[in-house]
Design a protein around this motif. Structure first.
Motif, short mmCIF file in Angstrom:
data_model
loop_
_atom_site.label_atom_id
_atom_site.label_comp_id
_atom_site.label_asym_id
_atom_site.label_seq_id
_atom_site.Cartn_x
_atom_site.Cartn_y
_atom_site.Cartn_z
N THR A 123 33.93 -2.90 -74.59
CA THR A 123 35.12 -3.52 -73.99
C THR A 123 35.16 -3.35 -72.48
OG1 THR A 123 36.43 -1.50 -74.36
CG2 THR A 123 36.44 -3.16 -76.11
N ARG A 181 35.88 -15.59 -81.35
CA ARG A 181 36.47 -14.51 -80.56
C ARG A 181 35.51 -14.20 -79.41
NH1 ARG A 181 39.57 -16.08 -83.73
NH2 ARG A 181 40.78 -14.94 -85.29
N LEU A 237 34.64 -12.73 -76.70
CA LEU A 237 34.89 -11.64 -75.76
C LEU A 237 33.88 -11.62 -74.62
CD1 LEU A 237 36.42 -9.03 -74.99
CD2 LEU A 237 34.92 -7.79 -76.59
N ARG A 271 40.63 -10.36 -72.13
CA ARG A 271 39.71 -9.33 -72.62
C ARG A 271 40.37 -8.37 -73.60
NH1 ARG A 271 38.21 -6.68 -67.97
NH2 ARG A 271 36.95 -8.53 -67.48
N LEU A 288 41.19 -10.14 -77.04
CA LEU A 288 40.02 -10.43 -77.88
C LEU A 288 39.37 -9.14 -78.37
CD1 LEU A 288 38.46 -13.39 -75.86
CD2 LEU A 288 39.52 -13.49 -78.12
N ALA A 289 39.36 -8.10 -77.53
CA ALA A 289 38.79 -6.83 -77.98
C ALA A 289 39.60 -6.25 -79.13
CB ALA A 289 38.75 -5.84 -76.82
#
Length: 320
Positions: free
Chosen positions: A107, A150, A152, A177, A180-181
């Protein structure tokens, strides 16, 4: 097929699971996994097809034992764990052909996204590890599908020209970010709502591709849907914490599942009175009690009806 073997096959559920065959002396001849236990096990007493070499083994089978699993993925892991610990005579491959892998979710702003990993290594801050899973190809397909719905990776602080164009097309950027994480984390921790939403989004992508006559793309997405189902199926026989034994008792049969380093490594069952089973049941972790009891219920259904519990010793003559 003898009447007793026929009875045992009929007692098997249609669930995925692991089965094993024993001979008249109680020796384990073969251990395998099944998508549907009843149909798979019953097939040994029909046309063996390309498995004709198993005829001598089938002729020696006098007892069937089985553990029902919550998913095909779990059954695959359980077969692998048991065969790595002990190889019956008629098994040839110790633990199956699938490769164990992990998923690492990064992430951090520089290179966010989920990625496949082959070995457990120190996990840096900002990276979370999930798994293990069996089958590197399936995991790659699942990650491809998750990237479709998704994305990311397109929220990185720095993107190439092509990546920036794709991010614009998908309508995502650094501000997305965290969201989606979090959504990917929920999928990889098997949150039912998150898994269902990701699955539904992939189905829409597949159907849209088919509607546009892009059949190759539709087929590719369908494989990604199946792979997503694979990695999000329930699976507890590998990845548990620590060493322990989980026991279940039903109908005079005690089933013991021995976990070492987070993996079920041994599955035993024997006739025991309820009194004799009690200390084993009280020592079973609470979150494993229902799983172990289900295994014992199936074991009791498969035991020959003429075996009786010896109340004094807690065991029965012979060995299960």
């Amino acid at each position: 097929m003898t009447p007793e073997i026929r009875r045992m096959v009929r007692q098997l559920p249609g669930d995925p699971g692991v089965y094993r065959f024993r001979d008249a002396r109680g020796r384990v001849l073969y251990l395998g996994r099944a998508t549907q236990l009843r149909s798979r096990v019953g097939s040994y007493w029909s046309d063996l097809g390309d498995r004709r070499h198993l005829r001598p083994m089938v002729a020696a089978v006098t007892r069937i034992e089985a553990v029902a699993c919550d998913s095909v993925h779990e059954a695959t892991w359980l077969e692998r764990n048991l065969l790595e610990a002990s190889m019956p005579r008629w098994n040839r491959v110790p633990g199956g052909m699938e490769t164990p892998v992990l998923i690492r979710l990064d992430t951090r702003p520089g290179r966010p996204g989920p990625r496949l990993a082959y070995a457990a290594e120190p996990v840096p801050p900002g990276v979370t590890e999930f798994g293990p899973y069996l089958g590197s190809q399936r995991v790659r397909q699942a990650l491809s599908g998750l990237h479709r719905v998704r994305p990311l990776a397109y929220t990185a602080d720095r993107l190439s020209g092509a990546e920036a164009a794709m991010a614009d097309q998908r309508g995502v950027g650094p501000a997305d970010r965290s969201r989606l994480a979090a959504e990917l984390t929920a999928v990889l921790t098997r949150d039912p709502g998150a898994v269902s939403a990701a699955h539904a989004d992939l189905v829409r992508v597949r159907d849209r591709a088919a509607g546009n006559l892009a059949y190759e793309l539709a087929a590719e997405v369908q494989e990604e849907i199946a792979a997503l189902d694979w990695i999000t199926q329930p699976q507890r026989v590998t990845g548990a914490a620590g060493d322990f034994t989980a026991c279940g008792w039903d109908g005079g049969v005690l089933v013991t599942l021995t976990v070492r380093n987070g993996r079920i490594r041994q599955w035993t069952q024997r006739r025991v009175s309820e009194r004799g089973a009690h200390p084993h049941l009280t020592a079973t972790p609470a979150d494993w009690a229902a799983y172990a009891h289900r295994a014992a219920r199936l074991a009791a259904a498969l035991v020959p009806p003429d075996e009786h519990v010896c109340e004094n010793s807690g065991d029965v003559k012979g060995n299960l």
